[in-house]
Design an enzyme around this catalytic site. Sequence first.
Site, PDB file in Angstrom:
ATOM      1  N   GLU A   1      15.164 -15.180  -0.476  1.00 37.03           N
ATOM      2  CA  GLU A   1      15.619 -16.244   0.422  1.00 37.03           C
ATOM      3  C   GLU A   1      14.599 -17.383   0.501  1.00 37.03           C
ATOM      4  O   GLU A   1      14.915 -18.461   1.015  1.00 37.03           O
ATOM      5  CB  GLU A   1      15.846 -15.679   1.834  1.00 37.03           C
TER       6      GLU A   1
ATOM      7  N   ASP B   1       0.826  -1.198   0.000  1.00 34.70           N
ATOM      8  CA  ASP B   1       0.000   0.000   0.000  1.00 34.70           C
ATOM      9  C   ASP B   1       0.869   1.261   0.000  1.00 34.70           C
ATOM     10  O   ASP B   1       1.881   1.332   0.701  1.00 34.70           O
ATOM     11  CB  ASP B   1      -0.889  -0.020   1.250  1.00 34.70           C
TER      12      ASP B   1
END
Length: 546
Positions: A259, A207
């Site tokens: 990751e 957002d």
Amino acid sequence: MTPEWWRTAAIYQIYPRSFADASGDGVGDLAGVTSRMDALAELGIDAIWLSPFMTSPQRDAGYDVTDYRDVDPLFGTLTDFDAMLEAAHARGIRVIIDLVPNHSSDQHVWFQEALTAAPGSRERARYLFRDGRGPGGHEPPNNWQSIFGGPAWTRVTEADGSPGQWYLHLFDSSQPDFDWTQREVRDEFLDILRFWLDRGVDGFRVDVAHGLIKEDGLPDYIQPEDADSMGGEAEDDVPYWGRPGVHEVYREWRALLEEYDGDRALCAEAWRPTARETALWVRPDEMHQAFNFPYMMTEWDAAALRTVIAGSLEAFPAVGAPATWVLSNHDVIRHASRLALGADSPQGHGIGPLSPGKPDPVVGLRRARAATTVMFALPGSAYIYQGEELGLPEAIELPDEARQDPTWFRTNGERYGRDGCRVPIPWEAGAPAFGFSATGASWLPQPAEWRALARDVQRDDPASTLSLYHDLLRLRREESLASSDLEWVDGWPMHVLAFRNGRVTVIANTGSEDVPAPEGMRVLCASGPLGEGVVPVDTAAWFIAG
């Protein structure tokens, strides 16, 4: 090597409070989402994006968060979230969740600590507290205005009862902005990302992704009256939108996501004037997608559409990202109404009973179906806002007492705000609340005419908007349109948008006269009835040889 899923995905936005209510309290919830998962799978989407469901006092429909690691009881529990995630994944549907990093709720523990701490403290440094101007600091630190109307600063009362510092809130006063120059803020959000990634989410919609960093010194600035509230048309240098330092944040986030297995994705809500500027958010070491707001806000005009499509297909691939396409969301007038407006309505202002230039619903739906037919033929990723597959228009005639958008209150009713695109959607025509809630409760009133647009009414009607979406999404997959290359087809009148993508030729008539259909081709799909050998006004069709 299989391309990452987000490059070609059709992603369905769920506004949880308005999607499906399992508890019967009139507000949609996560269990309601789970209960309707088969309908989403049937539609043929690849992923869902959930608007905020985290703990919040709901001053701005969940975009004011108090706990970023839990579910608000209004929507259920973390167990309900896990069940919803499992149900989605079991059907091959990925899940993106909304994250609100620009600001928190004023009820967040950090802000409550800041209110009791002294100026210059670590607690206040997490937010943008500043001394006021003028004698006694009685004037705000600058002249910025809130996106929702009114000043962007609120003064606090210090622990000793004296008038104190001011804090910045680009949105409601209950939504204080974080100070993203602080390492503690950055580390906190990295931990929040890990929490949800470890839980199994497939990505985040971020957002106000263009607003985290403010210009040093916080210089005065007044946004033009007719500007989009989120800066989508801002041609001048706005000191709180699109500052260069914001990209450092997303480079850290991208490194963290890499990751994890499974092509986790970041999508930016970055309101920028052009696709070229928006593409700065999706460079190879930053986000994966960014909403294409210049495309969403383009009028139903062939020349304008060609310009923004061509610009998008140049700008996004140039940085290794897919173009994204979107026509509606929870912050804008639904495109079944917006495309037929007879007067300007800047983003965030909304339309209501006294608005000028109200849309013709017949024209609006016809154009919306045609615009969607164009969008699903474009290469890249496409977003669908819940209810648009039913052809839902904006709910214009909401009574004043029902409205809940902060914009309505902060402008004293001068702007209607976004409630009209957030009304709970209809599922079954004969059920209470049209199937949204078994009790008949609904946090915003549903227009009576939506009975005819309920999903069960449309499901077996081959001419319905729902059937059109089913067909378009199926053909989009079968023809690999999301991963093919677009080629413009010239020789058509100015009011015709014509292009070829793979085997499919698309003709969209945005003018006032019918145009001939391409010779020697058969119709694969059309947004509305085609005349004998012609593509009518406000109609788009897919053609294929043979």
